[in-house]
Design a protein around this motif. Structure first.
Motif, PDB file in Angstrom:
ATOM      1  N   ARG A 217     -12.459  -8.687  -7.182  1.00 17.32           N
ATOM      2  CA  ARG A 217     -13.409  -7.710  -7.743  1.00 17.32           C
ATOM      3  C   ARG A 217     -13.266  -6.360  -7.038  1.00 17.32           C
ATOM      4  N   HIS A 218     -13.228  -5.280  -7.832  1.00 17.30           N
ATOM      5  CA  HIS A 218     -13.115  -3.907  -7.326  1.00 17.30           C
ATOM      6  C   HIS A 218     -11.837  -3.683  -6.518  1.00 17.30           C
ATOM      7  N   HIS A 219     -10.802  -4.392  -6.871  1.00 17.64           N
ATOM      8  CA  HIS A 219      -9.534  -4.253  -6.143  1.00 17.64           C
ATOM      9  C   HIS A 219      -9.009  -2.822  -6.290  1.00 17.64           C
ATOM     10  N   PRO A 220      -8.517  -2.190  -5.210  1.00 24.00           N
ATOM     11  CA  PRO A 220      -8.049  -0.798  -5.300  1.00 24.00           C
ATOM     12  C   PRO A 220      -6.883  -0.593  -6.261  1.00 24.00           C
ATOM     13  N   PHE A 221      -6.105  -1.646  -6.529  1.00 26.20           N
ATOM     14  CA  PHE A 221      -5.001  -1.500  -7.483  1.00 26.20           C
ATOM     15  C   PHE A 221      -5.507  -1.108  -8.866  1.00 26.20           C
ATOM     16  N   LEU A 222      -6.696  -1.584  -9.237  1.00 27.32           N
ATOM     17  CA  LEU A 222      -7.229  -1.298 -10.567  1.00 27.32           C
ATOM     18  C   LEU A 222      -7.427   0.193 -10.785  1.00 27.32           C
ATOM     19  N   THR A 250       4.290   0.279  -9.507  1.00 30.71           N
ATOM     20  CA  THR A 250       5.275   1.075  -8.761  1.00 30.71           C
ATOM     21  C   THR A 250       4.581   2.093  -7.869  1.00 30.71           C
ATOM     22  N   GLN A 251       3.566   2.756  -8.407  1.00 32.08           N
ATOM     23  CA  GLN A 251       2.814   3.738  -7.621  1.00 32.08           C
ATOM     24  C   GLN A 251       2.077   3.069  -6.466  1.00 32.08           C
ATOM     25  N   TYR A 252       1.453   1.928  -6.754  1.00 29.33           N
ATOM     26  CA  TYR A 252       0.678   1.233  -5.725  1.00 29.33           C
ATOM     27  C   TYR A 252       1.583   0.690  -4.613  1.00 29.33           C
ATOM     28  N   CYS A 253       2.803   0.312  -4.980  1.00 33.00           N
ATOM     29  CA  CYS A 253       3.731  -0.313  -4.033  1.00 33.00           C
ATOM     30  C   CYS A 253       4.808   0.651  -3.531  1.00 33.00           C
ATOM     31  N   GLU A 254       4.609   1.966  -3.689  1.00 31.35           N
ATOM     32  CA  GLU A 254       5.695   2.907  -3.402  1.00 31.35           C
ATOM     33  C   GLU A 254       6.146   2.879  -1.941  1.00 31.35           C
ATOM     34  N   ASP A 255       5.238   2.678  -0.998  1.00 32.09           N
ATOM     35  CA  ASP A 255       5.647   2.605   0.414  1.00 32.09           C
ATOM     36  C   ASP A 255       6.554   1.405   0.658  1.00 32.09           C
ATOM     37  N   ASP A 256       6.162   0.258   0.110  1.00 31.21           N
ATOM     38  CA  ASP A 256       6.981  -0.953   0.265  1.00 31.21           C
ATOM     39  C   ASP A 256       8.310  -0.802  -0.453  1.00 31.21           C
ATOM     40  N   LEU A 257       8.296  -0.118  -1.591  1.00 29.91           N
ATOM     41  CA  LEU A 257       9.518   0.112  -2.368  1.00 29.91           C
ATOM     42  C   LEU A 257      10.529   0.913  -1.541  1.00 29.91           C
ATOM     43  N   GLU A 258      10.058   1.928  -0.849  1.00 30.10           N
ATOM     44  CA  GLU A 258      10.953   2.752  -0.022  1.00 30.10           C
ATOM     45  C   GLU A 258      11.430   1.995   1.216  1.00 30.10           C
ATOM     46  N   ILE A 259      10.528   1.278   1.858  1.00 29.66           N
ATOM     47  CA  ILE A 259      10.887   0.522   3.060  1.00 29.66           C
ATOM     48  C   ILE A 259      11.951  -0.525   2.758  1.00 29.66           C
ATOM     49  N   GLU A 260      11.844  -1.182   1.599  1.00 26.81           N
ATOM     50  CA  GLU A 260      12.774  -2.247   1.227  1.00 26.81           C
ATOM     51  C   GLU A 260      14.053  -1.726   0.578  1.00 26.81           C
ATOM     52  N   GLY A 261      14.178  -0.399   0.443  1.00 27.41           N
ATOM     53  CA  GLY A 261      15.401   0.179  -0.099  1.00 27.41           C
ATOM     54  C   GLY A 261      15.494   0.179  -1.613  1.00 27.41           C
ATOM     55  N   GLY A 266      18.223   9.880  -7.241  1.00 23.55           N
ATOM     56  CA  GLY A 266      19.314   9.849  -8.204  1.00 23.55           C
ATOM     57  C   GLY A 266      19.516   8.535  -8.922  1.00 23.55           C
ATOM     58  N   ARG A 267      18.683   7.536  -8.635  1.00 22.85           N
ATOM     59  CA  ARG A 267      18.811   6.281  -9.384  1.00 22.85           C
ATOM     60  C   ARG A 267      17.438   5.699  -9.691  1.00 22.85           C
ATOM     61  N   MET A 268      17.453   4.778 -10.658  1.00 20.47           N
ATOM     62  CA  MET A 268      16.212   4.130 -11.069  1.00 20.47           C
ATOM     63  C   MET A 268      15.680   3.236  -9.946  1.00 20.47           C
ATOM     64  N   ASP A 269      14.347   3.146  -9.848  1.00 20.08           N
ATOM     65  CA  ASP A 269      13.761   2.244  -8.851  1.00 20.08           C
ATOM     66  C   ASP A 269      14.191   0.805  -9.102  1.00 20.08           C
ATOM     67  N   ASP A 270      14.541   0.099  -8.042  1.00 18.71           N
ATOM     68  CA  ASP A 270      14.888  -1.321  -8.141  1.00 18.71           C
ATOM     69  C   ASP A 270      13.672  -2.128  -7.697  1.00 18.71           C
ATOM     70  N   LEU A 271      12.884  -2.559  -8.668  1.00 19.34           N
ATOM     71  CA  LEU A 271      11.648  -3.261  -8.354  1.00 19.34           C
ATOM     72  C   LEU A 271      11.881  -4.679  -7.857  1.00 19.34           C
ATOM     73  N   GLN A 272      13.132  -5.160  -7.966  1.00 12.82           N
ATOM     74  CA  GLN A 272      13.427  -6.508  -7.495  1.00 12.82           C
ATOM     75  C   GLN A 272      13.177  -6.660  -6.002  1.00 12.82           C
ATOM     76  N   VAL A 273      13.255  -5.566  -5.269  1.00 11.11           N
ATOM     77  CA  VAL A 273      13.046  -5.641  -3.815  1.00 11.11           C
ATOM     78  C   VAL A 273      11.591  -5.973  -3.477  1.00 11.11           C
ATOM     79  N   LEU A 274      10.698  -5.838  -4.449  1.00 10.74           N
ATOM     80  CA  LEU A 274       9.281  -6.148  -4.215  1.00 10.74           C
ATOM     81  C   LEU A 274       8.991  -7.642  -4.306  1.00 10.74           C
ATOM     82  N   SER A 275       9.944  -8.412  -4.790  1.00 12.19           N
ATOM     83  CA  SER A 275       9.744  -9.851  -4.960  1.00 12.19           C
ATOM     84  C   SER A 275       9.387 -10.507  -3.625  1.00 12.19           C
ATOM     85  N   GLY A 276       8.225 -11.143  -3.593  1.00 12.49           N
ATOM     86  CA  GLY A 276       7.762 -11.798  -2.376  1.00 12.49           C
ATOM     87  C   GLY A 276       6.999 -10.894  -1.433  1.00 12.49           C
ATOM     88  N   ILE A 277       6.956  -9.583  -1.735  1.00  6.61           N
ATOM     89  CA  ILE A 277       6.261  -8.611  -0.888  1.00  6.61           C
ATOM     90  C   ILE A 277       4.764  -8.594  -1.219  1.00  6.61           C
TER      91      ILE A 277
END
Length: 387
Positions: A217-222, A250-261, A266-277
């Protein structure tokens, strides 16, 4: 209740009265039959009045989602669920017998038909959507007020409102939202307190799935998700669906997205790196196989009679498979009927194990009537033991 249902209420008493007009041998037997019929009619009509005659529109309580832990929204305009939908909803209830599951519908006249299709599930409640009541005291109300005129004119009105319903439910109550074409193979409520999942293992395809989501309830992701509700295209059936949801994650997880590479210039975000994060330490991202093992272009595989495919599908229900549900793609499979289900197909076997009420009431009964008999158990057992 429909007029045809009302007519059926009176049909059998009239038949009995007509039968009694025929000559009956013996006056004692004749009056005995009259007496039994009078008692029967009294109870029948009294029960019918209680059930139908006093029927009123749903009360405020019938609309309330308080206590719902799992929500499924049905956007169909036909009163009857497709076989795929009925099986999927039954599978959610079957695997969560200790939880309260709510199926939200748009029209009151769907209630009786759907209750019949999904009977014998004590943990499943069917309720009619009261949009204003649900949106009250949520950030979603301002979205509705802003776009209401356009939404009400949209040919995809129900699809778009269903997204508002799900968003408001999760803000107000928290909980799990599941699409009505997701066949559940194992309990999923306690996978994590809040989670989403990838839609495809292919990084070139669009990232996040909206089929299964859970937040507290009231999760910040919402609040991130609501930002993408600001724009609205009434002619887009998929408005506020996967594209916007992917952008919000993608916006909510942008820090983790950058940390995980997963994000490089110049390229599309690879959201696969978020798997398990666990993004921001409060939103778990599950891999695509968790719920999206079947992609849309292979929707028919599970209905196909093929030995190799069957072996693959039987593996999915194993404990260590990492697969918890299968998307059945109702927008393609809604025409599938019980007599289309082939003995020994993936759906035949998984439905028997995971939506047993619907399976034995529909598919299995049809097999018996056609004298097809039971599924080819030797073939099935051979596949189970050969894995």
């Amino acid at each position: 209740m429909s007029k045809s249902s009302q007519a059926r209420c009176w049909y059998w008493p009239l038949v009995i009265l007509l039968v009694l007009q025929r000559p009956v041998a013996g006056s004692i037997l004749k009056y005995l039959l009259y007496g039994i019929t009078a008692v029967f009619l009294f109870h029948y009509l009294a029960d019918g009045y209680k059930k139908y005659g006093s029927h009123q529109p749903a009360t405020e309580k019938d609309y309330k989602m308080d206590g719902c832990q799992i929500l499924i929204v049905n956007v169909n305009s036909p009163a009857r669920l497709s076989l795929v939908q009925a099986c999927s909803i039954d599978s959610v209830a079957y695997h969560h017998e200790d939880l309260n599951i709510c199926l939200a519908i748009f029209e009151d006249d769907q209630m009786t038909t759907i209750e019949t299709q999904l009977k014998n599930r004590d943990n499943l409640r069917i309720l009619q959507i009261n949009l204003i009541d649900l949106l009250r005291d949520t950030p979603v109300l301002s979205i509705w007020n802003k776009h209401r005129t356009e939404i009400e004119k949209s040919p995809f009105k129900r699809n778009h409102i269903s997204r508002l319903v799900e968003a408001a439910f999760q803000w107000k109550h928290g909980g799990l939202v599941v699409d009505d074409d997701m066949l559940i193979l194992k309990p999923i409520f306690n996978l994590n307190t809040s989670y989403v999942s990838l839609a495809s293992a292919d990084p070139r395809e669009e990232g996040m799935s909206t089929s299964v989501t859970k937040v507290t309830r009231h999760h910040p992701f919402l609040l991130h998700m609501y930002d993408f509700f600001d724009q609205y295209d009434p002619l887009d059936r998929l408005e506020w669906d996967q594209t916007d949801f992917t952008s919000a994650v993608t916006q909510y997880c942008e820090d983790d997205l950058e940390i995980e590479g997963g994000r490089e210039p110049g390229r599309m975000d690879d959201l696969q790196v978020l798997s398990g994060i666990k993004c921001q330490d409060n939103l778990k991202v599950f891999p695509a196989k968790t719920f999206c093992q079947i992609q849309a272009n292979h929707w028919s595989d599970i209905f196909t009679l093929d030995e190799d495919m069957l072996k693959t599908f039987l593996r999915l229900e194993e404990e260590g498979s990492g697969v918890y549900g299968i998307k059945l793609w109702n927008r393609f499979s809604y025409l599938i009927k019980a007599d289309d289900i082939k003995n020994g197909s993936g759906f035949d076997q998984l439905a028997m194990n995971h939506c047993p009420n619907v399976y034995y009431r529909n598919i299995n009964n049809l097999k018996k009537r056609r004298k097809i008999g039971k599924p080819e158990r030797n073939l099935i057992m051979k596949m189970r033991t050969s894995r």
